[in-house]
Design an enzyme around this catalytic site. Structure first.
Site, mmCIF file in Angstrom:
data_model
loop_
_atom_site.group_PDB
_atom_site.id
_atom_site.type_symbol
_atom_site.label_atom_id
_atom_site.label_comp_id
_atom_site.label_asym_id
_atom_site.label_seq_id
_atom_site.Cartn_x
_atom_site.Cartn_y
_atom_site.Cartn_z
ATOM 1 N N ASN A 149 0.807 -1.228 0.000
ATOM 2 C CA ASN A 149 0.000 0.000 0.000
ATOM 3 C C ASN A 149 0.838 1.275 0.000
ATOM 4 O OD1 ASN A 149 0.385 -1.402 2.610
ATOM 5 N ND2 ASN A 149 -0.350 0.500 3.488
ATOM 6 N N GLN A 184 -4.844 -4.193 -1.761
ATOM 7 C CA GLN A 184 -4.458 -3.156 -2.728
ATOM 8 C C GLN A 184 -4.395 -3.685 -4.158
ATOM 9 O OE1 GLN A 184 -4.121 0.080 -2.255
ATOM 10 N NE2 GLN A 184 -4.191 0.138 -0.031
ATOM 11 N N ALA A 205 -13.670 -3.624 0.277
ATOM 12 C CA ALA A 205 -14.476 -2.949 -0.748
ATOM 13 C C ALA A 205 -14.131 -1.479 -0.927
ATOM 14 C CB ALA A 205 -15.960 -3.087 -0.386
ATOM 15 N N THR A 242 -25.768 -10.621 12.118
ATOM 16 C CA THR A 242 -26.675 -10.233 11.032
ATOM 17 C C THR A 242 -25.902 -9.463 9.967
ATOM 18 O OG1 THR A 242 -28.475 -10.137 12.605
ATOM 19 C CG2 THR A 242 -28.819 -8.989 10.520
ATOM 20 N N CYS A 332 0.289 6.447 13.789
ATOM 21 C CA CYS A 332 0.143 5.579 14.965
ATOM 22 C C CYS A 332 -1.008 6.120 15.799
ATOM 23 C CB CYS A 332 1.443 5.497 15.759
ATOM 24 S SG CYS A 332 1.749 6.919 16.782
HETATM 25 N N1 PLP Z 1 -4.238 -4.327 3.887
HETATM 26 C C1 PLP Z 1 -3.795 -3.330 3.115
HETATM 27 C C2 PLP Z 1 -2.636 -3.565 2.196
HETATM 28 C C3 PLP Z 1 -4.404 -2.081 3.155
HETATM 29 O O1 PLP Z 1 -3.944 -1.082 2.419
HETATM 30 C C4 PLP Z 1 -5.505 -1.902 4.045
HETATM 31 C C5 PLP Z 1 -6.183 -0.580 4.160
HETATM 32 O O2 PLP Z 1 -5.587 0.386 4.557
HETATM 33 C C6 PLP Z 1 -5.936 -2.988 4.822
HETATM 34 C C7 PLP Z 1 -5.269 -4.184 4.719
HETATM 35 C C8 PLP Z 1 -7.088 -2.870 5.788
HETATM 36 O O3 PLP Z 1 -8.317 -2.793 5.144
HETATM 37 P P1 PLP Z 1 -9.580 -2.083 5.879
HETATM 38 O O4 PLP Z 1 -9.312 -0.609 5.841
HETATM 39 O O5 PLP Z 1 -10.762 -2.470 5.032
HETATM 40 O O6 PLP Z 1 -9.661 -2.633 7.236
#
Ligand code: PLP
Length: 387
Positions: A149, A184, A205, A242, A332
């Site tokens: 990411n 990503q 999503a 649910t 953080c």
């Molecule tokens: N993994 C990666 C590589 C991400 O970029 C993110 C989101 O920032 C996540 C996991 C976590 O996803 P979510 O924001 O839907 O919890």
């Protein structure tokens, strides 16, 4: 003009997903577990969503679990695999998202020895030590993110799968379960779970224009997974509670559209990233582009930079005041920006890791916006030098 270049953090809701979310919220108020008509209609919407995601990912519907986001899916994947087997070792990489790293650390405290693979200067996992770890450490689970990411590097997942298969053959034992955080990757690069050779994969999503708070876990049929929360048995009893019917319906539509438009997304954002980099390089003397080369396999929409002599947090705030929304390292809990663990893992020192800036583009990012951003950066840095 405000410009949003933070699509790796979240990408705005697609109008089609929004329309479906509203329609389902208004029209389908039943509980999908109820036997009456309202319940059956809500169940049908969840079933249709599952069919959509299964078709988009080329998997079976019964291999999918809807969760409340990517982080929750990853927790279920790692904790669920660990809980389904005897306590065995866990391997992941030093540049994973905190959803994987923190879950892995929690598992380590529960008796699963944790080994972190290094990444190279471009953010790609170094696989050289993996075979040795598998041989000597009793590893039961390996988790490698498909796409990073922060810097947009891609892992060679088929190579990881081949190492796992070889190690299992050599030991005459079971192959370690292979999980990938594909949050990503979805809609940005082709997702081919069979070719990747993974057993479990997680998606979110909101990175592809769906609502925030909906995730998808895929597990290959036959992969043992234990629940981590308990309740009414929904989602094959792996994610009881649910269902968020409207969220799931809108998420599935966004995923279907993102997968269908992936090649177009890649072509569009890749060309814009190249253009943006050429302009930013001219605008900011000393700026460095980090992560994979522009001619290498990479997340097409991500431009990761080091802006020497700056602090990412300060820079993000100044750019925000000028109407540009981007991101620095990971925040953080206290709100302070720690030097990015990804950049540190790539071998950058603390100061360099603090000077990181990430621009991540979306499907509607325009050439004009990129030109504007380069002009803005130039203006900002010229004025900061003058003061
Ligand atoms: N993994 C990666 C590589 C991400 O970029 C993110 C989101 O920032 C996540 C996991 C976590 O996803 P979510 O924001 O839907 O919890």
């Amino acid at each position: 003009m405000r410009v949003y270049l933070d699509h790796n953090a979240t990408s705005p809701l697609r109008p089609e997903a929004r329309a479906l979310w509203l329609e389902v919220s208004d029209a389908l108020g039943g509980n999908p577990s109820s036997l009456h008509l309202s319940g059956r209609r809500a169940r049908a919407a969840v079933d249709l969503a599952r069919e959509r995601v299964a078709r988009a990912l080329n998997v079976s519907e019964d291999e999918l679990v809807f969760t409340a986001g990517g982080t929750e899916a990853i927790n279920l994947a790692l904790q669920g695999v660990a809980a389904a087997g005897e306590p065995r070792g866990l391997v992941t990489t030093a540049a994973e998202h905190s959803a994987v790293l923190e879950t892995s650390r929690a598992l380590e405290l529960r008796g699963h020895p944790l080994h972190l693979l290094d990444v190279d200067r471009r953010g790609r996992p170094v696989l050289a030590g993996l075979a040795g770890l598998l041989e000597s450490q009793g590893v039961g689970l390996v988790s490698v993110m498909a796409a990073n990411n922060e810097v947009g590097s891609l892992a060679d997942l088929p190579a990881v799968a081949a190492i796992l298969a070889d190690a299992a053959r050599a030991a005459g034992g079971r192959r370690a379960v292979f999980h990938t955080d594909a949050v990503q990757a979805l809609g940005r690069i082709p997702v081919d779970l069979a070719a990747w050779g993974v057993d479990v994969a997680c998606f979110s999503a909101h990175k592809v224009g769906g609502p925030r708070g909906v995730g998808v876990l895929w597990r290959r049929a036959g992969t043992s997974l234990a629940p981590t929360v308990y309740g009414g048995g929904q989602e094959s009893a792996l994610r009881p509670g649910t269902e968020d019917v409207a969220g799931i319906a809108a998420a599935a539509l966004a995923i279907e559209l993102a997968v269908a438009e992936q090649a177009e997304f890649e072509e569009h954002t890749s060309a814009l990233v190249e253009l943006l980099w050429r302009d930013v390089e001219r605008a900011l003397p000393g700026v460095q582009r980090i992560g994979p080369g522009l001619d290498e396999r990479r997340l097409p929409n991500t431009l990761a930079l080091l802006v020497p002599g700056t602090d990412g947090k300060v820079l993000v705030t100044r750019l925000d005041l000028e109407g540009l929304e981007v991101s620095a390292g990971s925040a953080c809990a206290s709100g302070a920006i720690e030097p990015s663990h990804v950049l540190r893992a790539m071998g950058y020192d603390e100061d360099e890791a603090r000077s990181g800036l990430r621009l991540s583009l979306g499907k509607n990012t325009s050439r004009e916006e990129c030109k504007h951003v380069a002009r803005l950066l130039k203006k900002l840095f010229a004025s900061s030098r003058a003061t």
